[in-house]
Enzyme design. Structure first.
Site, mmCIF file in Angstrom:
data_model
loop_
_atom_site.group_PDB
_atom_site.id
_atom_site.type_symbol
_atom_site.label_atom_id
_atom_site.label_comp_id
_atom_site.label_asym_id
_atom_site.label_seq_id
_atom_site.Cartn_x
_atom_site.Cartn_y
_atom_site.Cartn_z
ATOM 1 N N ASP A 26 2.424 13.740 2.817
ATOM 2 C CA ASP A 26 1.795 14.221 1.582
ATOM 3 C C ASP A 26 0.436 14.854 1.900
ATOM 4 O OD1 ASP A 26 0.347 11.937 2.107
ATOM 5 O OD2 ASP A 26 0.486 11.112 0.069
ATOM 6 N N SER A 27 0.022 14.790 3.178
ATOM 7 C CA SER A 27 -1.141 15.576 3.633
ATOM 8 C C SER A 27 -0.914 17.049 3.342
ATOM 9 C CB SER A 27 -1.372 15.367 5.139
ATOM 10 O OG SER A 27 -0.186 15.617 5.868
ATOM 11 N N ASP B 260 7.468 11.643 3.022
ATOM 12 C CA ASP B 260 6.350 10.789 2.614
ATOM 13 C C ASP B 260 6.362 10.656 1.092
ATOM 14 O OD1 ASP B 260 4.145 9.266 3.182
ATOM 15 O OD2 ASP B 260 2.803 10.970 3.567
ATOM 16 N N LYS C 61 8.547 7.264 3.917
ATOM 17 C CA LYS C 61 7.370 6.482 4.262
ATOM 18 C C LYS C 61 6.595 6.195 2.983
ATOM 19 C CE LYS C 61 3.512 8.318 6.252
ATOM 20 N NZ LYS C 61 2.496 7.932 5.249
ATOM 21 N N GLU D 164 2.870 3.953 1.459
ATOM 22 C CA GLU D 164 1.620 3.288 1.836
ATOM 23 C C GLU D 164 1.506 1.906 1.201
ATOM 24 O OE1 GLU D 164 -1.688 5.816 0.810
ATOM 25 O OE2 GLU D 164 -0.938 7.498 1.996
ATOM 26 N N GLU E 80 -3.307 3.478 10.421
ATOM 27 C CA GLU E 80 -4.292 4.566 10.381
ATOM 28 C C GLU E 80 -5.719 4.037 10.380
ATOM 29 O OE1 GLU E 80 -3.396 7.626 7.530
ATOM 30 O OE2 GLU E 80 -5.363 8.576 7.725
HETATM 31 O O1 KIV Z 1 0.560 12.540 5.093
HETATM 32 C C1 KIV Z 1 0.434 12.421 6.334
HETATM 33 O O2 KIV Z 1 0.329 13.399 7.082
HETATM 34 C C2 KIV Z 1 0.436 11.069 6.882
HETATM 35 C C3 KIV Z 1 0.179 10.901 8.343
HETATM 36 C C4 KIV Z 1 -1.196 11.304 8.697
HETATM 37 C C5 KIV Z 1 0.517 9.553 8.824
HETATM 38 O O3 KIV Z 1 0.649 10.134 6.152
HETATM 39 NA NA NA Z 2 0.616 10.574 3.929
#
Ligand code: KIV
Ligand code: NA
Length: 276
Positions: free
Chosen positions: A44-45, A83, A113, A115, A182
């Site tokens: 989600d970055s 994510d 993934k 959090e 992280e």
């Molecule tokens: O969103 C992302 O890119 C991430 C990674 C940095 C682990 O969660």
């Molecule tokens: Na992320």
């Protein structure tokens, strides 16, 4: 050929370090898979790196699915993790499972993934029971950075460290196949990595993790807004791109581009059309 959850888990026992990089589109996904990267994370970055948001919080499920589909098209055989964005798993196990299944069915991801620690364990269990492989993410969790007091190192004090180890064990118990850690001191990450049987994938978490993940745009020097301490810029593409674009701009203005080799020519005299 791409990896499976079983293979990724086995790499920990084999002491073979796992590489994970972010991808948000087909072109980058192809480049990364050509290099043999073990898994691609549609992080989600994406919100900050390619969509221009100030944080990952505004990113929607629809945006994630749109990009995850592109990544799958670019890397048809690579292990891809979707994510789960903020809001897609906080409103209950049922919502989380429905959204997790979208990553698998609509976008062709191999896993998702999310959090959090103990608080997300019911969701992790629900997803795993529904057949969705889940990667955890502890330490600095950007979706709740506000509550954590910003983007800073987590688990420094002994109480925080004990809590983090507990969360890691709880996630393993809930059924994650792997977890991202992280921004955590490397010596604490060593303890956590030795305490869980699933691979730990570090970002700003030192050398002792079972694998490493980075945001690809950071690694190649294509994200200029800020660079965290843990990033190693293996290339610096931004100046190269600017140089190329400036040269194009200047040559067009100077009527140096396009040249004959870039043009389509014909022997027909089209000027007669002006007299018709
Ligand atoms: O969103 C992302 O890119 C991430 C990674 C940095 C682990 O969660
Ligand atoms: Na992320």
């Amino acid at each position: 050929m791409g990896r499976s959850v079983t293979e990724i888990r086995a790499m920990k026992a084999e002491k073979k370090k796992i590489t994970v990089l972010t991808a948000y589109d087909a072109a980058m996904a192809r480049l990364l898979s050509d290099c043999g990267v073990d898994a691609l994370l549609v992080g989600d970055s994406l919100g900050m790196v390619v969509l221009g948001y100030d944080s990952t919080v505004p990113v929607t499920m629809d945006e994630m699915i749109h990009h995850a589909k592109a990544v799958r098209r670019g890397a048809p055989d690579t292990f891809i993790i979707g994510d789960m964005p903020y809001g897609s798993y906080q409103t209950g196990v049922r919502d989380a499972v429905l959204n997790g299944i979208r990553f698998i069915k609509d976008a062709g991801c191999d896993a998702v993934k999310l959090e959090g620690g103990v608080s997300v364990c019911p969701v992790v269990k629900g997803l795993v029971e529904a057949g969705v492989s889940v990667m955890g993410h502890i330490g600095l969790t950007p979706q709740s950075a506000g509550q954590l007091g910003g983007y800073k190192v987590q688990g420094r004090g002994l109480d925080d460290a004990r809590r983090m180890l507990y969360e890691a064990r709880a996630l393993e118990e809930a059924g994650v196949f792997s977890m991202v850690i992280e921004c955590v001191p490397d010596s604490l990450v060593k303890v956590i990595t030795e305490s869980v049987s699933v691979p730990t994938i570090g970002i700003g978490a030192g050398i002792h993790c079972d694998g490493q993940v980075l945001v690809t745009h950071d690694l190649v020097g294509m994200f200029e807004k800020f660079t965290p301490k843990f990033v190693k810029k293996y290339a610096n593409l931004s100046p190269l791109i600017k140089e190329a674009v400036t040269a194009f701009h200047d040559e067009v203005r100077a009527e140096k581009y396009p040249e004959e080799e870039h043009s389509f020519t014909s022997k027909v005299d089209y000027r007669q059309l002006l007299d018709e």
